[in-house]
Design a protein around this motif. Structure first.
Motif, mmCIF file in Angstrom:
data_model
loop_
_atom_site.group_PDB
_atom_site.id
_atom_site.type_symbol
_atom_site.label_atom_id
_atom_site.label_comp_id
_atom_site.label_asym_id
_atom_site.label_seq_id
_atom_site.Cartn_x
_atom_site.Cartn_y
_atom_site.Cartn_z
ATOM 1 N N TYR A 181 58.782 -30.747 -6.898
ATOM 2 C CA TYR A 181 58.173 -31.942 -7.492
ATOM 3 C C TYR A 181 58.886 -32.391 -8.759
ATOM 4 O O TYR A 181 58.622 -33.469 -9.272
ATOM 5 C CB TYR A 181 56.691 -31.703 -7.775
ATOM 6 C CG TYR A 181 56.406 -30.627 -8.801
ATOM 7 C CD1 TYR A 181 56.069 -29.339 -8.412
ATOM 8 C CD2 TYR A 181 56.444 -30.903 -10.159
ATOM 9 C CE1 TYR A 181 55.799 -28.357 -9.334
ATOM 10 C CE2 TYR A 181 56.176 -29.926 -11.099
ATOM 11 C CZ TYR A 181 55.864 -28.663 -10.680
ATOM 12 O OH TYR A 181 55.593 -27.683 -11.611
ATOM 13 N N SER B 181 57.094 -36.139 -8.755
ATOM 14 C CA SER B 181 55.846 -36.386 -8.043
ATOM 15 C C SER B 181 54.633 -35.924 -8.845
ATOM 16 O O SER B 181 53.505 -36.288 -8.514
ATOM 17 C CB SER B 181 55.864 -35.680 -6.687
ATOM 18 O OG SER B 181 55.997 -34.289 -6.852
ATOM 19 N N SER B 182 54.841 -35.116 -9.874
ATOM 20 C CA SER B 182 53.692 -34.584 -10.610
ATOM 21 C C SER B 182 53.194 -35.539 -11.681
ATOM 22 O O SER B 182 51.991 -35.781 -11.790
ATOM 23 C CB SER B 182 54.055 -33.246 -11.243
ATOM 24 O OG SER B 182 55.109 -33.426 -12.165
#
Length: 124
Positions: free
Chosen positions: A102, A53-54
């Motif tokens: 993440y 997600s990063s």
């Protein structure tokens, strides 16, 4: 509460392609990596691919590395799994899952939240 809604899947002949979608709630893709898994009858669950997600970096299992592509549409909070050159050994129920962090390290061990699963059947 995080919810993951899957769509896609179905029946395809060997060599064909399918795309699976995983729509997440509450901006899940902003905070948690999303991974794809499958489980065939009589076999253990298998981690296939993951997207962070990063930075949208990806990881793949060796079995699908050159055939499957995981991608993300952050504006819509949807993660996709494009599956190409499918063969009968790819027949399974496919699940998406959000991880605890993440990043994708260790995604093979499983997810914290799961989608409902979708059947993929590949005929020879």
């Amino acid at each position: 509460q995080i919810q993951l809604a899957q769509s896609g899947g179905g029946f395809v002949h060997s060599g064909g392609s399918l795309r699976l979608s995983c729509a997440a709630s509450q901006r899940t893709t902003d905070y948690y990596a999303i991974a794809w898994f499958r489980q065939a009858p009589g076999k253990e669950r298998e981690g296939l691919a993951c997207i962070s997600s990063s930075d949208a970096s990806t990881k793949y299992a060796d079995a699908v590395r050159d055939r499957f592509i995981v991608s993300i549409d952050k504006a819509r909070d949807i993660v996709y799994l494009q599956m190409n050159n499918l063969n009968p050994e790819d027949t399974a129920i496919y699940y998406c899952g959000s991880l605890a962090n993440y990043w994708c390290a260790g995604f093979e061990w499983g997810a914290k939240k799961w989608g409902q699963g979708t059947q993929v059947t590949v005929s020879s």
